[in-house]
Design a protein around this motif. Structure first.
Motif, PDB file in Angstrom:
ATOM      1  N   VAL A 199       9.229   2.218  -9.254  1.00  0.00           N
ATOM      2  CA  VAL A 199       9.831   2.756  -8.032  1.00  0.00           C
ATOM      3  C   VAL A 199      11.084   1.934  -7.746  1.00  0.00           C
ATOM      4  O   VAL A 199      11.056   0.699  -7.789  1.00  0.00           O
ATOM      5  CB  VAL A 199       8.832   2.690  -6.851  1.00  0.00           C
ATOM      6  N   ILE A 200      12.174   2.635  -7.476  1.00  0.00           N
ATOM      7  CA  ILE A 200      13.463   1.980  -7.218  1.00  0.00           C
ATOM      8  C   ILE A 200      13.926   2.312  -5.807  1.00  0.00           C
ATOM      9  O   ILE A 200      13.869   3.468  -5.388  1.00  0.00           O
ATOM     10  CB  ILE A 200      14.516   2.448  -8.256  1.00  0.00           C
ATOM     11  N   ASP A 201      14.360   1.297  -5.090  1.00  0.00           N
ATOM     12  CA  ASP A 201      14.973   1.512  -3.780  1.00  0.00           C
ATOM     13  C   ASP A 201      16.480   1.681  -3.972  1.00  0.00           C
ATOM     14  O   ASP A 201      17.155   0.753  -4.429  1.00  0.00           O
ATOM     15  CB  ASP A 201      14.671   0.342  -2.843  1.00  0.00           C
ATOM     16  N   LEU A 202      16.968   2.861  -3.631  1.00  0.00           N
ATOM     17  CA  LEU A 202      18.363   3.187  -3.933  1.00  0.00           C
ATOM     18  C   LEU A 202      19.343   2.328  -3.129  1.00  0.00           C
ATOM     19  O   LEU A 202      20.357   1.869  -3.662  1.00  0.00           O
ATOM     20  CB  LEU A 202      18.585   4.682  -3.657  1.00  0.00           C
ATOM     21  N   ASP A 203      19.038   2.111  -1.860  1.00  0.00           N
ATOM     22  CA  ASP A 203      19.961   1.337  -1.012  1.00  0.00           C
ATOM     23  C   ASP A 203      20.177  -0.066  -1.555  1.00  0.00           C
ATOM     24  O   ASP A 203      21.306  -0.517  -1.717  1.00  0.00           O
ATOM     25  CB  ASP A 203      19.422   1.246   0.423  1.00  0.00           C
ATOM     26  N   SER A 204      19.083  -0.740  -1.854  1.00  0.00           N
ATOM     27  CA  SER A 204      19.188  -2.130  -2.315  1.00  0.00           C
ATOM     28  C   SER A 204      19.375  -2.226  -3.823  1.00  0.00           C
ATOM     29  O   SER A 204      19.616  -3.311  -4.349  1.00  0.00           O
ATOM     30  CB  SER A 204      17.923  -2.899  -1.902  1.00  0.00           C
ATOM     31  N   SER A 206      17.157  -2.022  -6.058  1.00  0.00           N
ATOM     32  CA  SER A 206      16.151  -3.017  -6.455  1.00  0.00           C
ATOM     33  C   SER A 206      14.791  -2.392  -6.701  1.00  0.00           C
ATOM     34  O   SER A 206      14.484  -1.302  -6.185  1.00  0.00           O
ATOM     35  CB  SER A 206      16.029  -4.055  -5.329  1.00  0.00           C
ATOM     36  N   VAL A 207      14.010  -3.104  -7.472  1.00  0.00           N
ATOM     37  CA  VAL A 207      12.584  -2.796  -7.551  1.00  0.00           C
ATOM     38  C   VAL A 207      11.955  -3.062  -6.178  1.00  0.00           C
ATOM     39  O   VAL A 207      12.577  -3.706  -5.322  1.00  0.00           O
ATOM     40  CB  VAL A 207      11.891  -3.661  -8.629  1.00  0.00           C
ATOM     41  N   VAL A 208      10.721  -2.585  -5.967  1.00  0.00           N
ATOM     42  CA  VAL A 208      10.095  -2.739  -4.644  1.00  0.00           C
ATOM     43  C   VAL A 208       8.870  -3.653  -4.668  1.00  0.00           C
ATOM     44  O   VAL A 208       8.321  -3.972  -3.616  1.00  0.00           O
ATOM     45  CB  VAL A 208       9.743  -1.369  -4.024  1.00  0.00           C
ATOM     46  N   ILE A 209       8.420  -4.038  -5.868  1.00  0.00           N
ATOM     47  CA  ILE A 209       7.363  -5.054  -5.980  1.00  0.00           C
ATOM     48  C   ILE A 209       7.815  -6.120  -6.977  1.00  0.00           C
ATOM     49  O   ILE A 209       8.646  -5.862  -7.842  1.00  0.00           O
ATOM     50  CB  ILE A 209       5.983  -4.457  -6.401  1.00  0.00           C
ATOM     51  N   LYS A 210       7.244  -7.322  -6.826  1.00  0.00           N
ATOM     52  CA  LYS A 210       7.728  -8.471  -7.605  1.00  0.00           C
ATOM     53  C   LYS A 210       7.185  -8.580  -9.041  1.00  0.00           C
ATOM     54  O   LYS A 210       7.947  -8.895  -9.960  1.00  0.00           O
ATOM     55  CB  LYS A 210       7.410  -9.753  -6.823  1.00  0.00           C
TER      56      LYS A 210
END
Ligand code: DHB
Length: 309
Positions: A199-204, A206-210
């Motif tokens: 899952v990718i967060d478009l705004d940041s 970034s990935v959403v889990i570490k």
């Protein structure tokens, strides 16, 4: 009437938590027990307690969830103690999920549950996707067969397995053939999360889990058709075993679909995580209303009766 009785387990309704959600501590397990759920299952346990993967390790996604928890749990002794203290007579059915880091660990835990001789069913997890370097056993048919043949040597009571999702008819048939060779394997739970999605967060950007560079097990709406296919195919292919549906259940509608596909009972994961234990009364009431609207009095009236063209 939403009740279902299977393998000596009497459930007032077919709904319970998916293992992993709201079931790591006594307090969480007690909350499921106090809810409208028809049963409860513990977090997958290991021989020793585990902290699990670094946080954040669960995230809500637009159509579901992603997680890479890494088997955080209090160690099997904790869940064995919970099961020993549990009011099996007065309470709802209790299931125990076991997910050792090795076959030897699984055998040691199962021997302890065997010796305790409690009226609860084991769900042996063959499908944790979140341990770096540890493939899901359920995707290796030979390894699955070997694990089960060793398990039934030490564990003689009826038990079940939690399976990963399969995506090919050849794999459904191969796994069903492995499972059919173990008579004391009485149920399968389909499905675990769809492993190693991203899952990718478009705004940041970034990935959403570490953990694992952002890869994790996918649940929720994303997985409903895959879950239904797995429930349906194992319902068709297994001899005399129950299928427990898990994947994408958030209302009475998806619960009905799982049962129509052949599920005996239905687990709730992502929706329970997001909504809390109140989801059980809501989904139960929605399922009852849907059945009334369709003219069904019991789950058996439509279980497995999916129409094909
Ligand atoms: C975990 C996730 C799973 O899907 C599973 O079956 C067992 C453990 C976890 O990451 O904790």
């Amino acid at each position: 009437d939403l009740s279902v009785s299977w393998l000596g387990v009497n459930m007032e309704n077919p709904l319970y938590n998916a293992s992993g959600v709201m079931c790591r501590s006594r307090e969480e397990l007690d909350a499921v027990a106090a809810s409208a759920a028809g049963a409860l299952i513990t977090k997958s346990c290991t021989l020793l307690p585990r902290e699990g993967n670094p946080e954040p390790r669960y995230a809500k996604a637009p159509h579901g969830s992603i997680n890479s928890m890494g088997l955080p749990n209090a160690g099997y002794q904790y869940y064995l103690d919970y099961a020993k203290a549990y009011d099996h007579q007065g309470g709802k059915p209790l299931f125990v999920s076991v997910s050792g880091m090795s076959l030897e660990d699984n055998l040691e835990m199962l021997a302890a549950f065997r010796d305790a001789d409690l009226p609860c069913l084991v769900e042996l997890n063959l499908s944790c996707p979140n341990l770096p370097g540890k493939p899901q056993i359920g995707y290796d048919f030979e390894a699955s067969s070997h694990v089960l043949s060793e398990v039934v040597k030490v564990y003689h009571k009826p038990f079940g397995v939690k399976l990963p999702p399969y995506f090919d008819p050849v794999h459904f048939a191969e796994m069903a053939s492995v499972l059919n060779s173990f008579p004391s394997l009485k149920y399968v739970t389909c499905i675990n999360s769809v492993g190693n999605g991203l899952v990718i967060d478009l705004d940041s950007e970034s990935v959403v889990i570490k953990p694992k560079g952002g890869l994790g097990g996918i649940g929720g709406d994303y997985v409903l058709p895959t879950a239904l296919a797995n429930v349906r195919e194992f319902y068709r292919l297994l001899d005399d075993k129950h299928v427990i549906g898990c994947g994408g259940v958030k209302s009475g509608r998806e619960a009905f679909m799982h049962i129509l596909a052949g599920a005996t009972a239905v687990q709730v994961g992502t929706c329970l995580y997001e909504e809390g234990a109140a989801c059980f009364a809501r989904i139960r009431d929605e399922l009852a209303a849907l059945m009334q609207q369709k003219g069904y009095a019991t789950l058996a009236d439509f279980r497995g009766k999916l129409k094909t063209m």
